[in-house]
Design a protein around this motif. Sequence first.
Motif, PDB file in Angstrom:
ATOM      1  N   THR A  22      43.574  49.589  37.944  1.00  0.00           N
ATOM      2  CA  THR A  22      44.483  49.741  36.805  1.00  0.00           C
ATOM      3  C   THR A  22      45.585  48.685  36.866  1.00  0.00           C
ATOM      4  OG1 THR A  22      44.028  52.122  36.727  1.00  0.00           O
ATOM      5  CG2 THR A  22      46.006  51.350  35.576  1.00  0.00           C
ATOM      6  N   VAL A  23      46.150  48.464  38.041  1.00  0.00           N
ATOM      7  CA  VAL A  23      47.184  47.434  38.200  1.00  0.00           C
ATOM      8  C   VAL A  23      46.634  46.079  37.750  1.00  0.00           C
ATOM      9  CG1 VAL A  23      48.564  46.137  39.887  1.00  0.00           C
ATOM     10  CG2 VAL A  23      48.430  48.634  40.042  1.00  0.00           C
ATOM     11  N   LEU A  24      45.448  45.737  38.230  1.00  0.00           N
ATOM     12  CA  LEU A  24      44.823  44.468  37.850  1.00  0.00           C
ATOM     13  C   LEU A  24      44.581  44.414  36.336  1.00  0.00           C
ATOM     14  CD1 LEU A  24      43.600  41.776  38.736  1.00  0.00           C
ATOM     15  CD2 LEU A  24      41.439  42.993  39.111  1.00  0.00           C
ATOM     16  N   GLY A  25      44.093  45.503  35.764  1.00  0.00           N
ATOM     17  CA  GLY A  25      43.851  45.552  34.324  1.00  0.00           C
ATOM     18  C   GLY A  25      45.117  45.349  33.519  1.00  0.00           C
ATOM     19  N   ILE A  26      46.208  45.961  33.943  1.00  0.00           N
ATOM     20  CA  ILE A  26      47.485  45.806  33.240  1.00  0.00           C
ATOM     21  C   ILE A  26      47.943  44.354  33.293  1.00  0.00           C
ATOM     22  CG2 ILE A  26      49.946  46.379  33.333  1.00  0.00           C
ATOM     23  CD1 ILE A  26      49.042  49.203  34.290  1.00  0.00           C
ATOM     24  N   LEU A  27      47.840  43.749  34.463  1.00  0.00           N
ATOM     25  CA  LEU A  27      48.253  42.350  34.594  1.00  0.00           C
ATOM     26  C   LEU A  27      47.409  41.438  33.709  1.00  0.00           C
ATOM     27  CD1 LEU A  27      48.894  42.193  38.439  1.00  0.00           C
ATOM     28  CD2 LEU A  27      50.607  42.249  36.605  1.00  0.00           C
ATOM     29  N   ILE A  28      46.103  41.688  33.651  1.00  0.00           N
ATOM     30  CA  ILE A  28      45.223  40.872  32.807  1.00  0.00           C
ATOM     31  C   ILE A  28      45.541  41.089  31.331  1.00  0.00           C
ATOM     32  CG2 ILE A  28      42.829  40.586  32.041  1.00  0.00           C
ATOM     33  CD1 ILE A  28      42.020  41.122  35.001  1.00  0.00           C
ATOM     34  N   ALA A  29      45.616  42.351  30.902  1.00  0.00           N
ATOM     35  CA  ALA A  29      45.870  42.637  29.481  1.00  0.00           C
ATOM     36  C   ALA A  29      47.208  42.051  29.040  1.00  0.00           C
ATOM     37  CB  ALA A  29      45.834  44.145  29.234  1.00  0.00           C
TER      38      ALA A  29
END
Length: 184
Positions: A22-29
């Motif tokens: 989720t952390v990675l997804g937030i940073l990407i989005a």
Amino acid sequence: MSAATSVVARYPSALRLIHWTTVLGILIAYGLTYAEALFARGSAGRAWIWWTHISVGLLILALVCARVMVRGTTPMPPPSAALTPLMHFASRAAHLALYALLFAVPLIGIWLAFLRGNEVSFFGLFTIPAPIPVDRPFGRQVQEVHEWLANALIAVAAIHGAAALWHHFVRRDDVLARMLPGRR
């Protein structure tokens, strides 16, 4: 007993995986929104940015749903003994804010896409056509709410991360270690 020699009651591995994904997804989005400026309006590159942004947003929504299911069906460790009552209260408040924002931001983003007349695709695996009429003027208002809440999500997540790092490097307790990847 120091944190280095004590036994750490860690969160389940599934929850840790969901957390860091989720952390990675937030940073990407969030990062993708800044990449938009690199491409001309109407270009294939810009369309790819938004297709990916929406797909990652859907992934984040799926991850937060999975996280809620894991938390509801898997035993969780008790709160860290290192937390004072005030710290525990602040932690709970931050987590509630994060959960609310992790649901709200993608859902409002989906609504925004539909108001623009766009279909929503999850990495091309499935597509949901817009079920509501196009309303671009209202869509601009919804976009402002989406952006404001996304910024709030980043702010709360940054405070959450800073607190975890403070616990780890200043207080030297087990708060961050309980969520770090790795074996039990």
